[in-house]
Write a protein that holds these residues in place. Structure first.
Motif, PDB file in Angstrom:
ATOM      1  N   ARG A   9      38.346 -65.964  35.662  1.00  0.00           N
ATOM      2  CA  ARG A   9      38.016 -64.956  36.677  1.00  0.00           C
ATOM      3  C   ARG A   9      37.503 -63.666  36.016  1.00  0.00           C
ATOM      4  O   ARG A   9      36.568 -63.046  36.502  1.00  0.00           O
ATOM      5  CB  ARG A   9      39.232 -64.688  37.556  1.00  0.00           C
ATOM      6  N   LYS A  13      33.813 -62.196  36.691  1.00  0.00           N
ATOM      7  CA  LYS A  13      33.672 -60.827  37.206  1.00  0.00           C
ATOM      8  C   LYS A  13      32.747 -60.023  36.306  1.00  0.00           C
ATOM      9  O   LYS A  13      31.896 -59.280  36.776  1.00  0.00           O
ATOM     10  CB  LYS A  13      35.040 -60.127  37.289  1.00  0.00           C
ATOM     11  N   VAL A  53      34.882 -65.144  43.034  1.00  0.00           N
ATOM     12  CA  VAL A  53      34.246 -63.887  42.641  1.00  0.00           C
ATOM     13  C   VAL A  53      32.885 -63.744  43.323  1.00  0.00           C
ATOM     14  O   VAL A  53      32.535 -62.666  43.811  1.00  0.00           O
ATOM     15  CB  VAL A  53      34.128 -63.772  41.104  1.00  0.00           C
ATOM     16  N   ASP A  56      33.422 -62.594  46.853  1.00  0.00           N
ATOM     17  CA  ASP A  56      33.780 -61.165  46.875  1.00  0.00           C
ATOM     18  C   ASP A  56      32.535 -60.298  46.673  1.00  0.00           C
ATOM     19  O   ASP A  56      32.336 -59.312  47.373  1.00  0.00           O
ATOM     20  CB  ASP A  56      34.798 -60.830  45.781  1.00  0.00           C
ATOM     21  N   CYS A  57      31.710 -60.674  45.709  1.00  0.00           N
ATOM     22  CA  CYS A  57      30.498 -59.902  45.405  1.00  0.00           C
ATOM     23  C   CYS A  57      29.497 -59.964  46.552  1.00  0.00           C
ATOM     24  O   CYS A  57      28.812 -58.977  46.841  1.00  0.00           O
ATOM     25  CB  CYS A  57      29.845 -60.416  44.125  1.00  0.00           C
TER      26      CYS A  57
END
Length: 128
Positions: A9, A13, A53, A56-57
């Motif tokens: 992760r 990220k 991720v 989320d982005c």
């Protein structure tokens, strides 16, 4: 980045953060959709980290339109990325062990044009 996150992760990220910062720096007005293609993997933790991720982005950057996993033996852009990453690794390892190449090949000059320019400027600034 949080210390309690797993290494997968954290790396993903960092990848998406670097992508975001570099595209905003070099192409601040680009608003076209972006598709990400990763090599296929059987590592579920890795794939899960990428998807988490990415999702989320995507909430923060509407340009993120799609993500897919492809076989690098069949998807030519992944083969090109592998070639570039491999050559960059060789070049960096050589520089760490023996110093920068005195004369880059034509392929290296084309692949690393900006890197070569930065190295030349750095040499002028700090000396050989």
């Amino acid at each position: 980045l949080f210390k309690d996150e797993g290494p997968h992760r954290r790396w993903i990220k960092q990848f998406f953060l670097s992508f975001y910062l570099e595209t905003r720096r070099h192409w601040p007005l680009v608003s076209m959709p972006i598709h990400f293609v990763f090599d296929q993997s059987t590592d579920r933790e890795w794939i899960s980290a990428i998807m988490d991720v990415y999702n989320d982005c995507r909430l923060r950057d509407k340009r993120f339109e799609a993500i897919m996993f492809a076989d690098k033996k069949l998807y030519l852009p992944l083969q090109s990325a592998d070639m570039l990453a491999y050559r960059l690794r060789q070049t960096v390892e050589h520089a760490v062990q023996k110093g920068p190449y005195d004369d880059l090949s034509e392929l290296d000059r084309r692949l690393f044009k900006r890197i070569e320019e930065r190295l030349a400027a750095l040499k002028m600034f700090i000396g050989e």
